[in-house]
Each structure stands twice: as structure tokens, then as C-alpha cells.
Design a protein around this motif. Sequence first.
Motif, short mmCIF file in Angstrom:
data_model
loop_
_atom_site.label_atom_id
_atom_site.label_comp_id
_atom_site.label_asym_id
_atom_site.label_seq_id
_atom_site.Cartn_x
_atom_site.Cartn_y
_atom_site.Cartn_z
N TYR A 105 45.44 32.76 43.68
CA TYR A 105 43.99 32.62 43.74
C TYR A 105 43.54 31.54 42.76
O TYR A 105 43.96 31.53 41.60
N TYR A 106 42.67 30.67 43.26
CA TYR A 106 42.17 29.55 42.48
C TYR A 106 40.64 29.61 42.40
O TYR A 106 39.99 29.96 43.40
N CYS A 107 40.11 29.23 41.27
CA CYS A 107 38.66 29.03 41.21
C CYS A 107 38.38 27.53 41.17
O CYS A 107 39.18 26.74 40.66
N CYS A 118 37.52 33.71 35.82
CA CYS A 118 37.64 32.26 35.73
C CYS A 118 36.70 31.81 34.62
O CYS A 118 35.48 31.84 34.77
N TRP A 150 39.38 22.32 39.54
CA TRP A 150 40.17 23.50 39.89
C TRP A 150 40.91 24.05 38.69
O TRP A 150 41.30 23.30 37.80
N ARG A 159 42.26 30.93 47.98
CA ARG A 159 43.60 31.48 47.82
C ARG A 159 44.57 30.75 48.72
O ARG A 159 44.20 30.18 49.74
N GLU A 172 41.92 30.62 35.12
CA GLU A 172 41.90 31.91 35.79
C GLU A 172 42.81 32.90 35.06
O GLU A 172 43.79 32.51 34.43
N ARG A 201 45.40 26.39 51.79
CA ARG A 201 44.43 27.05 50.90
C ARG A 201 43.23 27.47 51.74
O ARG A 201 42.72 26.70 52.55
N GLN A 205 44.29 26.55 37.40
CA GLN A 205 45.72 26.48 37.67
C GLN A 205 46.19 27.57 38.62
O GLN A 205 47.31 27.52 39.11
N GLY A 206 45.36 28.55 38.85
CA GLY A 206 45.69 29.63 39.78
C GLY A 206 46.27 30.85 39.09
O GLY A 206 46.86 30.76 38.00
N THR A 207 46.11 31.99 39.73
CA THR A 207 46.68 33.24 39.24
C THR A 207 47.24 34.01 40.44
O THR A 207 46.61 34.08 41.49
N TRP A 258 35.95 30.65 44.96
CA TRP A 258 37.30 31.21 44.90
C TRP A 258 38.02 30.88 46.21
O TRP A 258 37.45 31.06 47.30
#
Length: 125
Positions: free
Chosen positions: A94-96, A22, A115, A38, A6, A45, A117-119, A36
Motif C-alpha cells: 500500500y502506497y500513499c 502516512c 509517493w 495498492r 507509510e 498499481r 515507499q509503501g507498506t 492511497w
Amino acid sequence: QVQLVESGGGLVQAGGSLRLSCAASGRTFRTHAMGWFRQAPGKEREFVGASSWNGGSTAYADSVKGRFTISRDSAKNTVYLQMNSLKPEDTAVYYCGAATDRSYTGSYSHKYDYWGQGTQVTVSS
């Protein structure tokens, strides 16, 4: 090995916009549904939205419906989350995720097999 990366998070004022990206490994993107999620500090989550493997079906959480849009670019193996009219309560990591069930657009996180790593997205008031 499936990889999701992401990007695009940051700090924005309330009412502003951000677009998250992503990037997925090629095989993943063409054969998986993408979602997506979060997670805010101290909270579980939560589902934001999802797209089937070809973008033909999408779903959104009620909290973001009409403000967020998911799209896919097959040439770039990338799924996007366009976020408009952001609110402080949208602040989260936020994760995809990628689901092997390529038609899945639901909210169960366990249905997503891979998954990123998130942003971080931070919306100031």
C-alpha cells in the motif's frame, strides 16, 4: 523536498482490521490531496481511495467501499487508511500519494506528484 512515510502494515487474518498511516511533511499535508493506492504481485498499481486537502471530499474504489475509511489528522500531519473486514485479495503493498491539485480525489496515479515507499499488507485466509 516532500516526504511521505507509510507505516502500519502487517499480517492479519481475513475479517480482521489494520490501520495504515502516512506521515507527510507539514507543507504537503496542508496543501495537497492525499490518496492511497495498492499493488499486488504481478498486478498494476490500483486506486484505493483519496481525500481532498481538508477531508471535505473523499472517494473510494468499489472494491473497498464500506470497508475502508480515509481520515486526516492535521495536528499530526498524518492521513490514515482504516481497513476493516479484510480479505485475502486485499493483500498488496500500500502506497500513499500526495497531489498538488488539492481537490483531486480521483484514481489517476499520474495526478499524484509524490509517493511514499509503501507498506506491506498481507491477509491470510
